[in-house]
Design an enzyme around this catalytic site. Structure first.
Site, PDB file in Angstrom:
ATOM      1  N   HIS A  79       0.833  -1.211   0.000  1.00 44.68           N
ATOM      2  CA  HIS A  79       0.000   0.000   0.000  1.00 44.68           C
ATOM      3  C   HIS A  79       0.868   1.263   0.000  1.00 44.68           C
ATOM      4  O   HIS A  79       0.570   2.229  -0.714  1.00 44.68           O
ATOM      5  CB  HIS A  79      -0.956   0.013   1.194  1.00 44.68           C
ATOM      6  CG  HIS A  79      -1.846  -1.185   1.255  1.00 44.68           C
ATOM      7  ND1 HIS A  79      -2.477  -1.589   2.411  1.00 44.68           N
ATOM      8  CD2 HIS A  79      -2.212  -2.079   0.293  1.00 44.68           C
ATOM      9  CE1 HIS A  79      -3.188  -2.686   2.156  1.00 44.68           C
ATOM     10  NE2 HIS A  79      -3.041  -2.998   0.884  1.00 44.68           N
ATOM     11  N   HIS A 238      -9.332  -2.038  -4.856  1.00 42.02           N
ATOM     12  CA  HIS A 238      -8.207  -2.354  -3.968  1.00 42.02           C
ATOM     13  C   HIS A 238      -7.238  -3.330  -4.631  1.00 42.02           C
ATOM     14  O   HIS A 238      -6.022  -3.228  -4.430  1.00 42.02           O
ATOM     15  CB  HIS A 238      -8.661  -2.914  -2.622  1.00 42.02           C
ATOM     16  CG  HIS A 238      -7.496  -3.073  -1.696  1.00 42.02           C
ATOM     17  ND1 HIS A 238      -6.939  -2.005  -1.012  1.00 42.02           N
ATOM     18  CD2 HIS A 238      -6.705  -4.142  -1.420  1.00 42.02           C
ATOM     19  CE1 HIS A 238      -5.878  -2.428  -0.342  1.00 42.02           C
ATOM     20  NE2 HIS A 238      -5.719  -3.721  -0.573  1.00 42.02           N
ATOM     21  N   HIS A 265      -0.780 -10.954  -5.205  1.00 42.38           N
ATOM     22  CA  HIS A 265       0.609 -10.511  -5.014  1.00 42.38           C
ATOM     23  C   HIS A 265       1.615 -11.459  -5.681  1.00 42.38           C
ATOM     24  O   HIS A 265       2.577 -11.014  -6.300  1.00 42.38           O
ATOM     25  CB  HIS A 265       0.934 -10.409  -3.527  1.00 42.38           C
ATOM     26  CG  HIS A 265       0.072  -9.439  -2.789  1.00 42.38           C
ATOM     27  ND1 HIS A 265      -0.032  -8.110  -3.152  1.00 42.38           N
ATOM     28  CD2 HIS A 265      -0.726  -9.593  -1.704  1.00 42.38           C
ATOM     29  CE1 HIS A 265      -0.863  -7.502  -2.311  1.00 42.38           C
ATOM     30  NE2 HIS A 265      -1.292  -8.373  -1.432  1.00 42.38           N
TER      31      HIS A 265
END
Length: 305
Positions: A79, A238, A265
Site C-alpha cells: 500500500h 483495492h 501478489h
C-alpha cells in the site's frame, strides 16, 4: 525533461502492524537521484536495507513481504509502495522499527497524505521508465496476468468473487494511470477479508492488528463494517491498488498495459520478474517534454485532495 523526484522533508507517522498488532513507527526520508526506493529495518543492528526490486519479494502469502538471505523481513509494503508510485516518487528511504509497514486504514490514502506533507522535490536527473515492448503472460490455473505494449500506464483488472455483497457488475476496473486519478479513484480503497479467515489467522498469531478500522470485513452474506463501502467497486479497486504497489517493486514507472484476471501478489511478482528477465520484452525510456509523457504525474507543488 521529466525529472526524478524525492521528498522535500522527513516525515513520520505511527500505526499498528497488521500481523503483530504492535505499534510501528514509519519514517520517510529524502534520497539522492538514482538511489531508488529503499526499505530499511532500523530495529535490527546493523540496520537492514531492502531495495525495491522484484527479487526482494520472497513471500506473497498474505501480503507482499521483502525478505533477505538471513530471514529478516518487512511485510505489507504494497500500500505504501502504491502511494509512492501514485505520487511519482523515484527516490526515498523508508524506515520502520518493526517487521512490517503499519496497516493504517487498509488503503494507500494515509500514505498519500504523508507524502503530501513531506512535499515533492524534483532532482536534476532524468526519470527512467520501463517501457513494455512485447506481450508477456503468466498463468496459474484459471488466474492470469500479462503486460502488453501501450503508450501510457493502464490497469485492466477483473476479479470473480461469488458473494452476495460483491456485485457482479463491480468486479472489473479499467484505470488509465495519472497521479490525480490514483489519489481520487484508487488510493482510498481498503483491503478486505473474510471473518472466518481473520479468526483462523488470529488463532495462528497472525493478523493480530486486523480490525474493522483497517479492512472491509465480510461474513458469508454481508459486509460487517457499519459504514459499508467507500465506493461500489471498492473490492476490485483495492486489487488494482495492490497491483500498482506490487509492480512498482520494479523501482520505476512502467509504460504499458497490465491486464489481470483473479491475480494477486504472487502472480503480480512473477509477471514482473518474467518481464525483466526477458531483455526483448522491455527497454529503458526517458522523456524530454512533460507534454510528450505517456504517464501523467502531479506537479510537485500540486496538493491533491
Amino acid at each position: 525533461m521529466i525529472r526524478q523526484r524525492t521528498l522535500k522533508e522527513i516525515v513520520k507517522t505511527t500505526g499498528v502492524g497488521l500481523h503483530s498488532g504492535r505499534k510501528v513507527t514509519l519514517t520517510l526520508r529524502p534520497a539522492a537521484a538514482n538511489t531508488g526506493i529503499i526499505y530499511r529495518r532500523t530495529d535490527v543492528n546493523p540496520p537492514v536495507d531492502f531495495p525495491a526490486d522484484p527479487a526482494s519479494v520472497r513471500d506473497t502469502m498474505l501480503c507482499t513481504a521483502l525478505v533477505n538471505d538471513q530471514g529478516v523481513r518487512i511485510s505489507t509494503v504494497e500500500h505504501l509502495n502504491a502511494a509512492l508510485a501514485g505520487m511519482g516518487i523515484d527516490n526515498a528511504i523508508i524506515e520502520v522499527d518493526a517487521p512490517e509497514i503499519p496497516i493504517m486504514d487498509g488503503s494507500a490514502s494515509p500514505f498519500v497524505y504523508l507524502l503530501q506533507q513531506a512535499g515533492i522535490q524534483t532532482l536534476n536527473a532524468p526519470k527512467r521508465f520501463i517501457r513494455i515492448k512485447k506481450p508477456v503472460r503468466i498463468e496459474d490455473g484459471d488466474k492470469w496476468a500479462e503486460f502488453v505494449p501501450f503508450n501510457g500506464f493502464r490497469m485492466d483488472f477483473e476479479i470473480e468473487f461469488n458473494h452476495p455483497a460483491i456485485d457482479g457488475d463491480d468486479q472489473r476496473l479499467v484505470f488509465d494511470f495519472s497521479s490525480q486519478g490514483f489519489v481520487k479513484e484508487i488510493s482510498r480503497a481498503r483491503t478486505f477479508g473474510f471473518m472466518r479467515d481473520i479468526e483462523y489467522l488470529q488463532s495462528q498469531n497472525l493478523c493480530l492488528g486486523g480490525s474493522f478500522d483497517c479492512a472491509i470485513v465480510l461474513d458469508d452474506y454481508r459486509i460487517l463494517n457499519e459504514e459499508g463501502l467507500r465506493f461500489d467497486n471498492e473490492f476490485v479497486t483495492h486489487k488494482v491498488l495492490d497491483a500498482i504497489g506490487d509492480l512498482y517493486m520494479a523501482g520505476h514507472a512502467i509504460v504499458g498495459e497490465f491486464r489481470a484476471y483473479k491475480s494477486g501478489h504472487g502472480l503480480n511478482n512473477q509477471l514482473l520478474r518474467a518481464v525483466l528477465a526477458d531483455q526483448e520484452a522491455w527497454e529503458w525510456a526517458t522523456f524530454e517534454e512533460e507534454v510528450g509523457s505517456p504517464v501523467a504525474f502531479a506537479e510537485p507543488n500540486m496538493v491533491l485532495a
